[in-house]
Each structure stands twice: as C-alpha cells, then as structure tokens.
Enzyme design. Sequence first.
Site, short mmCIF file in Angstrom:
data_model
loop_
_atom_site.label_atom_id
_atom_site.label_comp_id
_atom_site.label_asym_id
_atom_site.label_seq_id
_atom_site.Cartn_x
_atom_site.Cartn_y
_atom_site.Cartn_z
CG ASP A 140 -1.51 1.24 1.62
OD1 ASP A 140 -2.31 1.74 0.81
OD2 ASP A 140 -1.24 1.77 2.71
CG ASP B 223 -1.60 2.35 6.62
OD1 ASP B 223 -1.86 2.07 5.43
OD2 ASP B 223 -1.80 3.47 7.11
CG ASP C 271 -4.60 -0.89 3.23
OD1 ASP C 271 -4.87 -0.64 2.05
OD2 ASP C 271 -3.88 -0.16 3.94
P1 ADP Z 1 -4.85 5.16 0.02
O1 ADP Z 1 -5.07 3.92 -0.80
O2 ADP Z 1 -3.66 5.90 -0.49
O3 ADP Z 1 -4.75 4.84 1.50
P2 ADP Z 1 -7.64 6.19 0.08
O4 ADP Z 1 -8.33 5.00 -0.53
O5 ADP Z 1 -7.91 6.44 1.51
O6 ADP Z 1 -6.07 6.18 -0.24
O7 ADP Z 1 -8.07 7.51 -0.73
C1 ADP Z 1 -7.93 7.59 -2.13
C2 ADP Z 1 -8.08 9.01 -2.63
O8 ADP Z 1 -9.43 9.49 -2.35
C3 ADP Z 1 -7.17 10.03 -1.96
O9 ADP Z 1 -5.92 10.08 -2.59
C4 ADP Z 1 -7.97 11.31 -2.15
O10 ADP Z 1 -7.80 11.82 -3.46
C5 ADP Z 1 -9.40 10.87 -2.01
N1 ADP Z 1 -9.92 11.02 -0.62
C6 ADP Z 1 -10.33 10.04 0.20
N2 ADP Z 1 -10.78 10.53 1.38
C7 ADP Z 1 -10.61 11.88 1.32
C8 ADP Z 1 -10.88 12.98 2.21
N3 ADP Z 1 -11.38 12.81 3.43
N4 ADP Z 1 -10.59 14.22 1.77
C9 ADP Z 1 -10.06 14.42 0.54
N5 ADP Z 1 -9.79 13.45 -0.34
C10 ADP Z 1 -10.07 12.20 0.02
MG MG Z 2 -2.95 3.34 3.59
#
Ligand code: ADP
Ligand code: MG
Length: 294
Positions: A38, A239, A243
Amino acid sequence: ATPTAIMVGTGKAAEHGILVRDAEALETTRRIDAIVLDKTGTLTQGKPGVTDLVPAGGFDREELLRFAAGAESGSEHPLAEAIMARAERDGTSVPKARNFESATGEGVRASVEGRTVLVGSRAFIEGGGISTAALASEVDRLSQGGATPVHVAVGGEYAGLIGIADAVRPESQEAVRQLEALGLEVWMLTGDNRATARAVAREVGIPEERVIPEVLPERKAQEVERLRRDGKTVAMVGDGINDAPALAGADLGVAIGTGADVAMAASDITLIGGDLRNIVTAISLSRKTVGKIK
Ligand code: ADP
Ligand code: MG
C-alpha cells in the site's frame, strides 16, 4: 516444521518487532513470490502535510482553506487531518458543517455556510459535474513531485486545490531493493491518482508497470486476488481500515503496527515499528526455520 523450530523462529522474529500469528504464517512467509505494498502509511510515513493552497475562480486562499476545513472536520482521513492542521496553523476559523457525508476512497461532501462543499479526488469532483481543468498544470506539477492534489468545489463552482505531501519512509527504497534481490515481484497499490503514485514508485524503485493506482477500497482485495489467480503466492502489506479485506484475502497479510487495529486483526504478521526491511528479515527467518526441519 517441529513445534520447537517454529517457537525459535517466531521468538527470533519477535526480537526484531515482527509478530507472527502462528506456525502457518511462518511457513507461508517462506513461499511468497509477490508482494503488494500500500502507498499511504506503508511506503510513506502516513503523516501528510499541506504544501500548497491554489485557489481558482473568484476564491482566495483563505476561503479555499476555510470551506475545505469545514467540510473535512467530520473526517478522520489523514488528508482531512492535514487540512485541519493547516487551518489551525493559519488561524483560520473553521465553520460548522451540516449533512456531512464521506465517500470512502473518494472524498467528502458537506454543507458549509449554506453552500455544498466537495473535497476529494478529481474523479469525485468531476463526478459532481464540476471541471477541474483550470488547474491542470498545477495538478501535474504537484503530482509529479509525489504530492496528492485534493480538489475543492463550493456551491457548484471549482474553488481550487490543496497540495498535500506525505514523505516516503527513509527505509522504503532499501526494503524494495532487498525484496527484489530475494526474487520477489514488488507491486504498489493505492487509492491515490496515477501520476502521484508513479512519482512515489519512482522514488522507492518500483517499476511503473507494477503500480496499481486509483483503486477504490473495495477493489483492493480484487487486485490481490488477480495476482493470486496468476499463480503467485501473494503477501499484502497495509496499514489502513481500507486495506483490511486485501490483507485478509492475501496468502500472507502484513500489517504496519502503527496503523489501524482492524488491519492488524486481518493480518498474519504485524511489523511493530513499520520498518518494511523487517519483511526481508521475516523471509530469511522462515527459510532458515522451515529449512532446518526438512
Ligand atoms: P490510500 O489507498 O492511499 O490509502 P484512500 O483509498 O484512503 O487512499 O483515498 C484515495 C483518494 O481518495 C485520496 O488520494 C484522495 O484523493 C481521495 N480522498 C479520500 N478521502 C478523502 C478525504 N477525506 N478528503 C479528501 N480526499 C479524500
Ligand atoms: Mg494506507
């Protein structure tokens, strides 16, 4: 493997801050040939900070931050925390939000000062019928530097973007190099956009063709399953809450100890300090332990 050998193996692992759930986990560790990492919170530190405030249309920086912080005040996402921290640092008073809704892996929507505010990925904002084209070159600049552009719309208008950077963990590049040296295929999986994901991948040495970006949380497990169907024994390292299904679905789930409890519960191994080089240590310990009894 004899119980004694397993105990010695898991005991040695624990000395390195590697918690192995059971004998089977140690046995599987020896066999993995693909590893999916991740991005946020695993390859990076998971402590993002705002680097840029770029308003659009008739908005100024203060309004951009104020509306975004108002909408994000109900979110626990690391990107939301970065925006809240910046508002506090700048002394921006954060307005109350009503009708808060969060779209996991996409963004948040809320009513702030009587206006509908969207904060999130480009797909999320454009899905709301609002174009982000006005700042396309800023988006490129930020993502090519590995930062995440977070877009903001207020009352149906594009209000600008907030650049948020999350530093790569100092040991990530070395960990990727060591995993590849052991003959493993190393992949990156992330909900973040393609350009940002590729920039971070380049920094840690993961080839472009092994980057899987823009994956919604419920699809992370499917991506792991796809690799398994290719005949690989797959370890997934993550993390976050998002995931957990992928960690549970992998042959070997590896959680970062500083992450969410749900991630650890879904995993076979927990890396207490989050140092990815300890996966390499776990693999060599399992090869030694299991090898001995053969
Ligand atoms: P990762 O796989 O990197 O942990 P997430 O699945 O949590 O990422 O989020 C994917 C994308 O969705 C982020 O990169 C962002 O663009 C958008 N996103 C998700 N939650 C938020 C939030 N609370 N505020 C702004 N953007 C968000
Ligand atoms: Mg993550």
